[in-house]
Scaffold this motif. Structure first.
Motif, PDB file in Angstrom:
ATOM      1  N   ILE A 236       0.830  -1.203   0.000  1.00  0.00           N
ATOM      2  CA  ILE A 236       0.000   0.000   0.000  1.00  0.00           C
ATOM      3  C   ILE A 236       0.868   1.259   0.000  1.00  0.00           C
ATOM      4  O   ILE A 236       0.646   2.185  -0.786  1.00  0.00           O
ATOM      5  CB  ILE A 236      -0.961  -0.016   1.208  1.00  0.00           C
ATOM      6  CG1 ILE A 236      -2.045  -1.090   0.996  1.00  0.00           C
ATOM      7  CG2 ILE A 236      -1.595   1.358   1.427  1.00  0.00           C
ATOM      8  CD1 ILE A 236      -2.871  -1.390   2.223  1.00  0.00           C
ATOM      9  N   TYR A 237       1.863   1.299   0.871  1.00  0.00           N
ATOM     10  CA  TYR A 237       2.705   2.496   0.983  1.00  0.00           C
ATOM     11  C   TYR A 237       3.487   2.764  -0.301  1.00  0.00           C
ATOM     12  O   TYR A 237       3.559   3.914  -0.764  1.00  0.00           O
ATOM     13  CB  TYR A 237       3.661   2.361   2.160  1.00  0.00           C
ATOM     14  CG  TYR A 237       3.190   3.101   3.395  1.00  0.00           C
ATOM     15  CD1 TYR A 237       3.948   4.117   3.968  1.00  0.00           C
ATOM     16  CD2 TYR A 237       1.967   2.792   3.996  1.00  0.00           C
ATOM     17  CE1 TYR A 237       3.508   4.801   5.094  1.00  0.00           C
ATOM     18  CE2 TYR A 237       1.524   3.454   5.121  1.00  0.00           C
ATOM     19  CZ  TYR A 237       2.287   4.468   5.669  1.00  0.00           C
ATOM     20  OH  TYR A 237       1.846   5.160   6.775  1.00  0.00           O
ATOM     21  N   GLU A 238       4.067   1.735  -0.875  1.00  0.00           N
ATOM     22  CA  GLU A 238       4.870   1.957  -2.078  1.00  0.00           C
ATOM     23  C   GLU A 238       4.000   2.337  -3.271  1.00  0.00           C
ATOM     24  O   GLU A 238       4.413   3.133  -4.123  1.00  0.00           O
ATOM     25  CB  GLU A 238       5.739   0.738  -2.368  1.00  0.00           C
ATOM     26  CG  GLU A 238       6.814   0.533  -1.301  1.00  0.00           C
ATOM     27  CD  GLU A 238       7.892  -0.455  -1.688  1.00  0.00           C
ATOM     28  OE1 GLU A 238       8.005  -0.789  -2.888  1.00  0.00           O
ATOM     29  OE2 GLU A 238       8.630  -0.897  -0.780  1.00  0.00           O
ATOM     30  N   ASN A 239       2.779   1.824  -3.328  1.00  0.00           N
ATOM     31  CA  ASN A 239       1.865   2.234  -4.402  1.00  0.00           C
ATOM     32  C   ASN A 239       1.279   3.623  -4.168  1.00  0.00           C
ATOM     33  O   ASN A 239       0.737   4.235  -5.095  1.00  0.00           O
ATOM     34  CB  ASN A 239       0.745   1.206  -4.574  1.00  0.00           C
ATOM     35  CG  ASN A 239       1.182   0.019  -5.407  1.00  0.00           C
ATOM     36  OD1 ASN A 239       1.400   0.139  -6.606  1.00  0.00           O
ATOM     37  ND2 ASN A 239       1.348  -1.129  -4.771  1.00  0.00           N
ATOM     38  N   ALA A 240       1.409   4.117  -2.936  1.00  0.00           N
ATOM     39  CA  ALA A 240       0.978   5.485  -2.633  1.00  0.00           C
ATOM     40  C   ALA A 240       2.105   6.493  -2.845  1.00  0.00           C
ATOM     41  O   ALA A 240       1.932   7.683  -2.595  1.00  0.00           O
ATOM     42  CB  ALA A 240       0.474   5.573  -1.197  1.00  0.00           C
ATOM     43  N   GLY A 241       3.258   6.008  -3.302  1.00  0.00           N
ATOM     44  CA  GLY A 241       4.391   6.890  -3.545  1.00  0.00           C
ATOM     45  C   GLY A 241       5.356   6.988  -2.388  1.00  0.00           C
ATOM     46  O   GLY A 241       6.310   7.773  -2.431  1.00  0.00           O
ATOM     47  N   GLY A 242       5.144   6.179  -1.348  1.00  0.00           N
ATOM     48  CA  GLY A 242       6.056   6.149  -0.213  1.00  0.00           C
ATOM     49  C   GLY A 242       7.164   5.131  -0.424  1.00  0.00           C
ATOM     50  O   GLY A 242       7.366   4.626  -1.536  1.00  0.00           O
ATOM     51  N   ALA A 243       7.872   4.822   0.655  1.00  0.00           N
ATOM     52  CA  ALA A 243       8.983   3.877   0.570  1.00  0.00           C
ATOM     53  C   ALA A 243       9.023   3.040   1.845  1.00  0.00           C
ATOM     54  O   ALA A 243       8.436   3.404   2.868  1.00  0.00           O
ATOM     55  CB  ALA A 243      10.300   4.620   0.380  1.00  0.00           C
ATOM     56  N   THR A 244       9.736   1.900   1.766  1.00  0.00           N
ATOM     57  CA  THR A 244       9.844   0.993   2.914  1.00  0.00           C
ATOM     58  C   THR A 244      11.229   0.361   2.938  1.00  0.00           C
ATOM     59  O   THR A 244      11.919   0.313   1.926  1.00  0.00           O
ATOM     60  CB  THR A 244       8.792  -0.137   2.843  1.00  0.00           C
ATOM     61  OG1 THR A 244       9.093  -1.004   1.736  1.00  0.00           O
ATOM     62  CG2 THR A 244       7.382   0.418   2.683  1.00  0.00           C
ATOM     63  N   THR A 245      11.595  -0.168   4.091  1.00  0.00           N
ATOM     64  CA  THR A 245      12.829  -0.934   4.220  1.00  0.00           C
ATOM     65  C   THR A 245      12.779  -1.740   5.519  1.00  0.00           C
ATOM     66  O   THR A 245      11.983  -1.429   6.413  1.00  0.00           O
ATOM     67  CB  THR A 245      14.076  -0.021   4.221  1.00  0.00           C
ATOM     68  OG1 THR A 245      15.265  -0.815   4.312  1.00  0.00           O
ATOM     69  CG2 THR A 245      14.062   0.944   5.401  1.00  0.00           C
ATOM     70  N   ASP A 246      13.636  -2.752   5.597  1.00  0.00           N
ATOM     71  CA  ASP A 246      13.808  -3.485   6.852  1.00  0.00           C
ATOM     72  C   ASP A 246      15.096  -3.073   7.549  1.00  0.00           C
ATOM     73  O   ASP A 246      15.504  -3.687   8.527  1.00  0.00           O
ATOM     74  CB  ASP A 246      13.792  -5.008   6.611  1.00  0.00           C
ATOM     75  CG  ASP A 246      14.856  -5.446   5.615  1.00  0.00           C
ATOM     76  OD1 ASP A 246      15.607  -4.592   5.099  1.00  0.00           O
ATOM     77  OD2 ASP A 246      14.946  -6.668   5.340  1.00  0.00           O
TER      78      ASP A 246
END
Length: 283
Positions: A236-246
């Protein structure tokens, strides 16, 4: 897929009603990761299982509250991994909580995640659905006719103002503690309730910020579950233009899933905050 999304809408309404009046005590059981199960967790899981069992396109169910995969239709293609009631221990103080759903095609791998959704049980019942890659998630809200009305598409800003910092601070690494302090020094506002759904929903709707649940000295692999919580929100976040990582890789969606109840450190946010975190962690 539409049948599955309609089922998610139906169970969200049922769970929302159940929360208002159900017994808030603990059951006699623990889930697969050792947490004591609230009766409300078990009841929410039963509501979802009953609804999804009616759908021929669902191959299997994987739940935070089930020890094993529940096989439904051997030749079907969709596997639903879900947290029936995230933040359930906060219901007794009337905080917002929610349900999380990841829809996988054929296998439980990040690359097989084709849709994700979550509901928020707060003053209003809200639902966020993201149906496919490269398509922004959409916010829906239950109206007076018990129908979910589309409110808007959700887009993350390049930089936010909110900082939701999870896990016990005395278990944080020096790297993480220093990084979080730097955000507060920059003027970020603390917003953390203890319910992942509520905190990530706030950051998403407010346009940006950072949610972090790092590795700690007592939980070196983090605490949040990959299949039920982390991957659906990363989608959801990456498709909203955000980013993620572990804190190790460039995206939570590159995690290798090795077991059903696997956990991981996780960070979700606007691109600015995630880039800052990656720099601090030498990713």
């Amino acid at each position: 897929m539409n049948e599955i999304l309609d089922a998610i809408k139906n169970v969200s309404i049922k769970i929302s009603q159940t929360i208002k009046y159900a017994d808030l005590g603990y059951s006699q059981n623990q889930n697969a990761t050792g947490d004591n199960q609230l009766k409300l967790d078990v009841l929410s899981d039963e509501i979802i299982t009953t609804e999804f069992s009616k759908i021929a396109s669902i191959k299997a169910l994987v739940s935070e509250e089930k020890d094993e995969v529940l096989m439904l239709n051997e030749n079907a293609k969709f596997i639903i991994a879900y947290d029936p009631l995230d933040g359930s221990s906060l219901v007794d103080v009337n905080f917002a909580v929610g349900s999380i759903f990841g829809i996988y095609e054929n296998e439980l791998k990040p690359e097989c995640l084709v849709a994700a959704a979550y509901s928020v049980y707060g003053p209003r019942l809200e639902l966020v659905i993201c149906e496919e890659n490269n398509q922004a998630p959409c916010l829906y809200r239950l109206d007076m006719g018990d129908k979910f009305a589309k409110i808007k598409e959700l887009k993350m800003a390049e930089k936010g103002k909110l900082n939701a910092s999870g896990a016990t601070q005395k278990g944080w690494s020096k790297t993480h503690a220093s990084f979080i302090k730097s955000l507060f020094d920059e003027g970020y506002r603390l917003r953390y309730s203890g319910a992942m759904v509520a905190d990530l929903h706030q950051i998403l709707l407010k346009g940006g910020g950072l949610f972090s649940y790092p590795a700690t000295s007592d939980c070196v692999n983090g605490k949040l579950r990959v299949l039920f919580e982390v991957l659906p929100f990363a989608f959801i976040y990456e498709n909203a233009g955000g980013a993620t990582t572990d804190g190790v890789s460039n995206s939570l969606l590159s995690i290798k899933v090795e077991k059903t109840h696997q956990t991981t450190p996780c960070f979700f946010g606007s691109r600015y905050e995630i880039d800052r975190l990656k720099s601090a962690y030498n990713v």
